[in-house]
Design a protein around this motif. Structure first.
Motif, mmCIF file in Angstrom:
data_model
loop_
_atom_site.group_PDB
_atom_site.id
_atom_site.type_symbol
_atom_site.label_atom_id
_atom_site.label_comp_id
_atom_site.label_asym_id
_atom_site.label_seq_id
_atom_site.Cartn_x
_atom_site.Cartn_y
_atom_site.Cartn_z
ATOM 1 N N ASP A 10 -63.395 -6.898 32.596
ATOM 2 C CA ASP A 10 -64.652 -6.385 32.062
ATOM 3 C C ASP A 10 -64.932 -7.099 30.742
ATOM 4 O OD1 ASP A 10 -66.767 -5.021 30.962
ATOM 5 O OD2 ASP A 10 -65.936 -3.024 31.279
ATOM 6 N N PRO A 11 -65.877 -8.046 30.737
ATOM 7 C CA PRO A 11 -66.132 -8.838 29.526
ATOM 8 C C PRO A 11 -67.092 -8.157 28.551
ATOM 9 C CG PRO A 11 -67.509 -9.654 31.293
ATOM 10 C CD PRO A 11 -66.695 -8.516 31.870
ATOM 11 N N THR A 12 -67.235 -6.835 28.662
ATOM 12 C CA THR A 12 -68.199 -6.112 27.825
ATOM 13 C C THR A 12 -67.540 -5.110 26.882
ATOM 14 O OG1 THR A 12 -68.577 -4.239 29.355
ATOM 15 C CG2 THR A 12 -69.829 -6.266 29.749
ATOM 16 N N GLN A 13 -66.219 -5.110 26.787
ATOM 17 C CA GLN A 13 -65.517 -4.027 26.092
ATOM 18 C C GLN A 13 -65.155 -4.323 24.647
ATOM 19 O OE1 GLN A 13 -62.590 -1.598 28.125
ATOM 20 N NE2 GLN A 13 -63.012 -2.626 30.042
ATOM 21 N N GLY A 14 -65.480 -5.495 24.143
ATOM 22 C CA GLY A 14 -65.131 -5.792 22.758
ATOM 23 C C GLY A 14 -63.640 -6.002 22.598
ATOM 24 N N HIS A 15 -63.044 -5.332 21.623
ATOM 25 C CA HIS A 15 -61.622 -5.529 21.319
ATOM 26 C C HIS A 15 -60.744 -4.564 22.116
ATOM 27 C CE1 HIS A 15 -62.966 -7.378 17.251
ATOM 28 N NE2 HIS A 15 -62.936 -8.276 18.214
ATOM 29 N N ARG A 16 -60.885 -4.656 23.406
ATOM 30 C CA ARG A 16 -60.044 -3.844 24.286
ATOM 31 C C ARG A 16 -60.214 -4.350 25.712
ATOM 32 N NH1 ARG A 16 -61.827 2.216 24.525
ATOM 33 N NH2 ARG A 16 -60.223 2.234 26.156
ATOM 34 N N GLN A 17 -59.333 -3.887 26.567
ATOM 35 C CA GLN A 17 -59.469 -4.074 28.001
ATOM 36 C C GLN A 17 -58.827 -2.863 28.657
ATOM 37 O OE1 GLN A 17 -61.257 -6.047 31.105
ATOM 38 N NE2 GLN A 17 -61.330 -6.587 28.932
ATOM 39 N N GLY A 18 -59.673 -1.928 29.080
ATOM 40 C CA GLY A 18 -59.154 -0.689 29.634
ATOM 41 C C GLY A 18 -58.420 0.116 28.582
ATOM 42 N N ASN A 19 -57.196 0.503 28.910
ATOM 43 C CA ASN A 19 -56.390 1.298 27.982
ATOM 44 C C ASN A 19 -55.698 0.458 26.918
ATOM 45 O OD1 ASN A 19 -56.958 3.766 29.271
ATOM 46 N ND2 ASN A 19 -55.331 3.426 30.782
ATOM 47 N N ALA A 42 -75.561 -3.699 37.151
ATOM 48 C CA ALA A 42 -74.464 -2.876 37.650
ATOM 49 C C ALA A 42 -74.079 -1.762 36.677
ATOM 50 C CB ALA A 42 -73.246 -3.755 37.933
ATOM 51 N N GLY A 43 -74.790 -1.665 35.538
ATOM 52 C CA GLY A 43 -74.536 -0.571 34.602
ATOM 53 C C GLY A 43 -73.606 -0.895 33.460
ATOM 54 N N TYR A 44 -73.246 -2.173 33.314
ATOM 55 C CA TYR A 44 -72.374 -2.562 32.209
ATOM 56 C C TYR A 44 -73.197 -2.844 30.951
ATOM 57 C CZ TYR A 44 -68.426 -3.194 35.429
ATOM 58 O OH TYR A 44 -67.420 -2.986 36.352
ATOM 59 N N GLY A 45 -72.535 -2.864 29.812
ATOM 60 C CA GLY A 45 -73.164 -3.225 28.558
ATOM 61 C C GLY A 45 -73.260 -4.733 28.414
ATOM 62 N N ASP A 46 -73.571 -5.180 27.212
ATOM 63 C CA ASP A 46 -73.716 -6.607 26.972
ATOM 64 C C ASP A 46 -72.350 -7.290 26.907
ATOM 65 O OD1 ASP A 46 -75.114 -8.954 26.601
ATOM 66 O OD2 ASP A 46 -75.180 -8.756 24.421
ATOM 67 N N ILE A 47 -72.318 -8.564 27.261
ATOM 68 C CA ILE A 47 -71.079 -9.341 27.231
ATOM 69 C C ILE A 47 -70.636 -9.554 25.783
ATOM 70 C CG2 ILE A 47 -70.133 -11.658 27.659
ATOM 71 C CD1 ILE A 47 -71.769 -11.722 30.234
#
Length: 221
Positions: free
Chosen positions: A123-132, A167-172
C-alpha cells in the motif's frame, strides 16, 4: 519488526542522525536461494533497482522469485548514517528505509515490470508505515539509478494514482529519489524467508488489489 526501541514516524534531520561507522557490514558471498553474488560483480548487461515497501524480508522474497532477477539483497537506503545497524535503523535516528536491491536482466524482465510488482504488492499510501509496521524505516520508496528509471517511476505513479483513488485509497506517499549509498543489512536478514532459514517467518507484505497497467506506462513510453 519494531524490535528495538520505539517506532519513529518523523524523519530525522541529518544533523541529528546517529554517527554510524566507517566499516561496512559483512555479508555472504552468495545468495542463499539463487546462488548468485550478493555484492557483485554482477553479470554484464544487468541493471540495479532499489525499492522500499515496508518490512524487507517479504519484499526480498517477492522479487527473488521473478524470472529475470539475477540476485537480491536487503539493506538500508535513503538515510544519513553510514553503515547503520538494524537496531539503529529501527530507532528512527538514521533516516533509512528498509530496502531491497534487485539486480535484474532487462532482456528477461523490464524495469516497468518490476515497477508493476512494486506498486501492486504493497500500500503506497500509508506514509511512514506499512500495516502494523510503523516508523520511517517502513516507508514506501523508489531509489532510481538512471533518468530512464526516474521517468518510469514518475510515470507509473501518475498513472496509478487515480486507480488507487477509485479503489478508495488515499494519495500516494511513495518517495521517488536518486539512489544514494546502499548499506547491506546483517547476514541474518539476507534471504530471511528462504526455506533454509525461516520459511514460515513473519511477512507483513499485503497486495493492495489494484492492477497497475504496465502496457500503458512502459519504460519505452
Amino acid at each position: 519488526m519494531s524490535l528495538f526501541g520505539a517506532a519513529k514516524s518523523r524523519m530525522v534531520d541529518a544533523s541529528d542522525a546517529l554517527p554510524g561507522r566507517a566499516e561496512p557490514i559483512t555479508v555472504p558471498g552468495r545468495h542463499e536461494v539463487l546462488g548468485t553474488p550478493l555484492d557483485g560483480p554482477y553479470p554484464e548487461g544487468t541493471e540495479i533497482a532499489d525499492f522500499a515497501m515496508g518490512c524487507f524480508w517479504g519484499v526480498e522474497r517477492l522479487f527473488w522469485k521473478l524470472d529475470g532477477v539475477v540476485t537480491t539483497s536487503v539493506g538500508y537506503a535513503g538515510g544519513h548514517t553510514p553503515n547503520p545497524t538494524y537496531e539503529e535503523v529501527c530507532s528512527g535516528r538514521t533516516g533509512h528505509a528498509e530496502a531491497v536491491r534487485v539486480v535484474f536482466d532487462p532482456e528477461r524482465v523490464s524495469y516497468a515490470e518490476l515497477l508493476k510488482v512494486f506498486w501492486e504488492e504493497h500500500d503506497p499510501t500509508q506514509g511512514h508505515r506499512q500495516g502494523n509496521d510503523i516508523g520511517t524505516q517502513y516507508r514506501s520508496a523508489i531509489y532510481y539509478h538512471s533518468e530512464a528509471q526516474r521517468e518510469a517511476a514518475e510515470r507509473t505513479r501518475a498513472a496509478y494514482r487515480p486507480l488507487l483513488a477509485e479503489a478508495g485509497y488515499g494519495d500516494i506517499t511513495t518517495e521517488i529519489a536518486p539512489a544514494g549509498p546502499y548499506y547491506f543489512a546483517e547476514d541474518y536478514h539476507q534471504q530471511y524467508l528462504s526455506s533454509s532459514k525461516n520459511p514460515n517467518g513473519y511477512c507483513g507484505l499485503t497486495a493492495n488489489g489494484v492492477s497497475c497497467p504496465v502496457g500503458v506506462v512502459s519504460a519505452d513510453g
